[in-house]
Design an enzyme around this catalytic site. Sequence first.
Site, short mmCIF file in Angstrom:
data_model
loop_
_atom_site.label_atom_id
_atom_site.label_comp_id
_atom_site.label_asym_id
_atom_site.label_seq_id
_atom_site.Cartn_x
_atom_site.Cartn_y
_atom_site.Cartn_z
N CYS A 28 -5.09 -20.60 15.22
CA CYS A 28 -3.97 -19.84 15.79
C CYS A 28 -3.18 -19.09 14.73
CB CYS A 28 -3.07 -20.75 16.61
SG CYS A 28 -2.34 -22.11 15.68
N GLU B 79 3.40 -24.17 21.39
CA GLU B 79 2.78 -23.65 20.17
C GLU B 79 1.66 -22.72 20.60
OE1 GLU B 79 4.21 -24.02 17.54
OE2 GLU B 79 5.42 -25.83 17.79
#
Length: 481
Positions: free
Chosen positions: A256, A222
């Site tokens: 993110c 991720e």
Amino acid sequence: MLKHPDTTNAATSKLAATFASQQQAARAQPYPDYRSRLHALTQLEQQFKQQLNALAAALSEDFGHRCAEESLRIELLPTLQGLAYQQRKLKRWMKPEKRHTSWLFQPASNFIQYQPKGVVGIMVPWNYPVFLTLGPLMAALAAGNRVMLKLSEDTPATNQCLQHLLAAVFPDEQVAVFSGDAKQAADFAALPFDHLLFTGSTAVGRKVMQAAAANLTPVTLELGGKSPAIIAADANLAVSAERLIFGKCANAGQTCVAPDYLWVDAQIEPALIHAMKGAFTRLYPASRLQQDYSWLCTERQRLRMRTLLQQAEQAGATIISCAEHSWQHYLNDGSGLLPLQLVLNLPEDHALWQQEIFGPILPIRSFSTIEHIFTELSTQARPLALYVFSDDKALQQRFLKHSHSGGVCLNDCLMQVAQDDLPFGGIGASGIGAYHGKEGFHTFSHAKAVHSKGWWHPGKLIYPPYNKNWLNTALRWLLRR
């Protein structure tokens, strides 16, 4: 500070010993039943609820300041919601999944048995240390695995709180926590896990994948990248501005999936900038800015933001502070507070267009035709998120079908990550694989294919010798179809 070699060796030995004990436990109980998995999730949820205030305080300590209400809304409550969701769905996920069986193989049955992979490694970043620890952990436990966690050394107070929380529920052979330096992280990634999940930067993700490849360990990465937001001419400016400000300013942009930069229709660019400044003032009024706005977490982050803004100014860009003072005022006062900075007229070769920003700086560029955006997106690394602000259904469909990104949010920011029943993951440079919801259970399980027959079956008809004329005729008929 360098560690004494004996300390480093001891940490490495503890990693190896813990891994060995978890492997042994996984072999002894290769398929934990529904009751034991549900018990693990229930106990984790109960202990987590007891630690909410302690976790919020620890997060604020690690960040220098992070509003407890913000931590509750963007990190702690989504974690609690995820735990409840896992418990509701677990029994259904564990059931064997029936698959079609061709008439050629009848009587028989086909099904998928979801088997725990064994020992799972999870590497956690500093920006959402609770959500990004317990989110993948709950999925791995639901799938019946043993778990080793490597937490970031940049969040020591939160790490201590999490370690206390998890130790109250699990023995080390079920869930073990480590929070050492980069050397320990490298040693961790090199262990022969049955699955390894890493959340962090693309650069470090490449190293983690390389380490895992030596053991043929499957990985979920991720990562991040430059997630764009596109503001079309028909967008509701007031609503779009408010949602953009929330999405970019939550956790001071250290997210993110935060909008990394804006593409805005040239016709509405001045109006959007005005609306964004107004929205920032409403969400973070001067009287509440110190209390409600999070700090940049580390000195390294503060230096990065300072350098990027200095370079932008030197390149001739216009920097608009959404708060009362200029960016220099905030970065020179010794705190980690940096309100949102909008950057206009930025040269194309500037680092702000090349690097993931991961902070409260938002470059803005205008477009005159939507085709230009599709051309740009097709040549860039695929982002973790894409945000489209428009009520034009045809335009929305064009972005959904003709652009690549880990996830999409239409007329909002960040909220796709909080959906329990949607997978979360990147594509290309923004990641590999996904978790959350059912996809998390599948990520940490092996989908074992099972074909089951009784004592009699027509399969014998295809055995040799092959001079059975009636069977040859049947095969020729099947091949003609």
